[in-house]
Design an enzyme around this catalytic site. Sequence first.
Site, mmCIF file in Angstrom:
data_model
loop_
_atom_site.group_PDB
_atom_site.id
_atom_site.type_symbol
_atom_site.label_atom_id
_atom_site.label_comp_id
_atom_site.label_asym_id
_atom_site.label_seq_id
_atom_site.Cartn_x
_atom_site.Cartn_y
_atom_site.Cartn_z
ATOM 1 N N GLU A 153 -7.116 0.405 -4.863
ATOM 2 C CA GLU A 153 -6.757 0.086 -3.104
ATOM 3 C C GLU A 153 -8.337 -0.491 -1.996
ATOM 4 O O GLU A 153 -8.157 -1.165 -1.892
ATOM 5 C CB GLU A 153 -6.743 1.817 -2.480
ATOM 6 N N ASP B 126 0.822 -0.922 -0.032
ATOM 7 C CA ASP B 126 -0.303 -0.027 0.002
ATOM 8 C C ASP B 126 0.473 1.547 0.459
ATOM 9 O O ASP B 126 1.813 1.407 1.067
ATOM 10 C CB ASP B 126 -0.650 0.264 1.302
ATOM 11 N N ASP C 263 -13.123 4.895 1.618
ATOM 12 C CA ASP C 263 -11.163 5.607 1.870
ATOM 13 C C ASP C 263 -11.136 6.922 1.464
ATOM 14 O O ASP C 263 -11.250 7.195 0.164
ATOM 15 C CB ASP C 263 -11.229 4.323 0.291
ATOM 16 N N LYS D 68 2.635 11.619 -3.527
ATOM 17 C CA LYS D 68 1.282 10.578 -3.929
ATOM 18 C C LYS D 68 0.408 11.611 -5.124
ATOM 19 O O LYS D 68 0.140 10.800 -6.170
ATOM 20 C CB LYS D 68 0.654 9.682 -3.125
#
Length: 584
Positions: A147, A8, A170, A70
């Site tokens: 994810e 992850d 999420d 990211k």
Amino acid sequence: MDTIVGIDLGTTNSAVSIIENDKPILIPNALGEVLTPSVVGIDLHNKLIVGRAAREFQVVHPERCASVFKRRMGSDWKATLGDRTFTPEELSGMILKSLKDDAEVYLGHSVNRAVITVPAYFNEHQRKATMHAGQIAGFRVDRIFNEPTAAALAYGKVDSHTERTLLVFDLGGGTFDVSVVEIMEGAIEVKSSAGEGFLGGEDFTRALVAKVLDGQGMHFEKAELKMPLLVSRLMNQCEDAKRLLSKEESATVRMPKPDGTFADDSPTITIARSEFHHWMDHVLARVEPPVRRALGDAGLKRTQIDEVILVGGATRMPSVVQRVTEIFDKPPLNNLNPDEVVALGAGIQAGLIARNASLEDLVVTDVAPFTLGIETCKRFGMNHRDGYYMPIINRNTTIPTSRVERVGTLYANQREILLKVFQGEGRRVEDNILLGELAVKDIPIGPAGQEVDVRFTYDLNGVLEVEATVVATRKKVSRIVTKLAKGLTPEQIQEAVASMQLLKLHPREDGKNQFLLRRAERLYAELPPHERLMLTDILDAFERALEAGDRESIDGMGSALAEFLDQFDPGLNPGDRGTSDDDW
Ligand code: AMP
């Protein structure tokens, strides 16, 4: 059998997982923690630091550190740390390399293959960049995996007896993803995904910083430009306060001076949880449109969702739980740790690819999270107007998939069509993202309407191949569109690998000491004079021991320093920041 690890690669924290004794487990880093902050720094000796040590160093030296990169994946953004410049792929590569090292130490052999997760809403550029980051770290990337699908997989393995529809909510550090997932006996199928690339815990922290600055008569953006040290220290404090407010009724922050240090009379600001919730209302409201979109695409109503699962550290905020409960009329599930669930699911997916015997009965299907198509013209009387979008693969189509649409020449004797490939939901291409172009040449001479078949093939990694066939001659041209996308060439990846090998590193066994040093340096500026003197004594002795390389005194002084830090900086215990199984 090759080991494949599941990773992850998070905005805030990253984690690596493998299957051990038929179950996914997380691998600890050099500090013994399973979450590694996604922060990279170049210290004053030009050595690379990664993870918690880098996060501590960032408070004092924001100009030598990078985090939240990211969000920049797939863009031209670059970070300058010290005298070197890095792409987002290289920064992510350093995080991945550090996780690779952790896995190799844990397993006792080299690890070269990985499944890496990305937000479902990541576009082609961002996926490709993530793959490149993996290659820079020395991995062969077996799969780029969404994810929310990973999270559902982790929950699916926990209890896969009953058929049910899940919604994965999420909310991570920087991105928000919603997926509707169906779990059946032995199969997990993603029905739809939607999201927002710029919404996450970081936005809550920034909103809090803005409020605190506002209360002091300052403007966030201006302060960030003029007083970066003040803002970086305040950010750190607001991050702690935000987390504390997830379990306490109030929290305090101290207003630093412009140079980032504190004076005896630095004002202390108390924030009540209710006040914080109220301030965050406008940020929280942004979760609803993606939830609606995901439900709409899956053809479901809120009431048809059996269970909502929470993923991402920001879902620990009570206001988020409350909002989710209100939307779905039921409380969300939280029996797996929201920080770990994606990595665990990635570990399971890695095990499935490696054909781990204990996992063989599980099938996972995923969807294309956005529409893919080409630019087209529309006829208005005698005129053509271009700039319109012709979808070929509609969003939320199950992947892998392959679709064909037929297009034609506009004019007599037109020999070439330039296909412009886009991703997005806009009616006009200017609202979508240009992925690349493909020139179809040698179209036979003839009247307008010479036909060309355009085939889009979208694979499990979210990589798109476009193939065009001139119908009359059967002549084909094709292209992997992501190769056209902005991103690194194989040569650039090799260069990045080589330059990473040139970076000096602290030895792995030094990780704990480096972290202690960085944490002590950060705390130094926050302490009143008397405690500061005490810290100086211990810190000096610790540094001398490190320099002399004497193990016994390093251990002794290290413990003394750790004890001091725990006493004066209790908020930073592993359980409170980063690691997980605290009292949530
Ligand atoms: P992730 O990208 O999933 O690691 O999410 C990390 C985000 O979750 C960061 O923005 C953190 O500030 C936030 N977070 C982690 N723990 C908490 C907590 N206890 N309360 C509020 N936010 C948290």
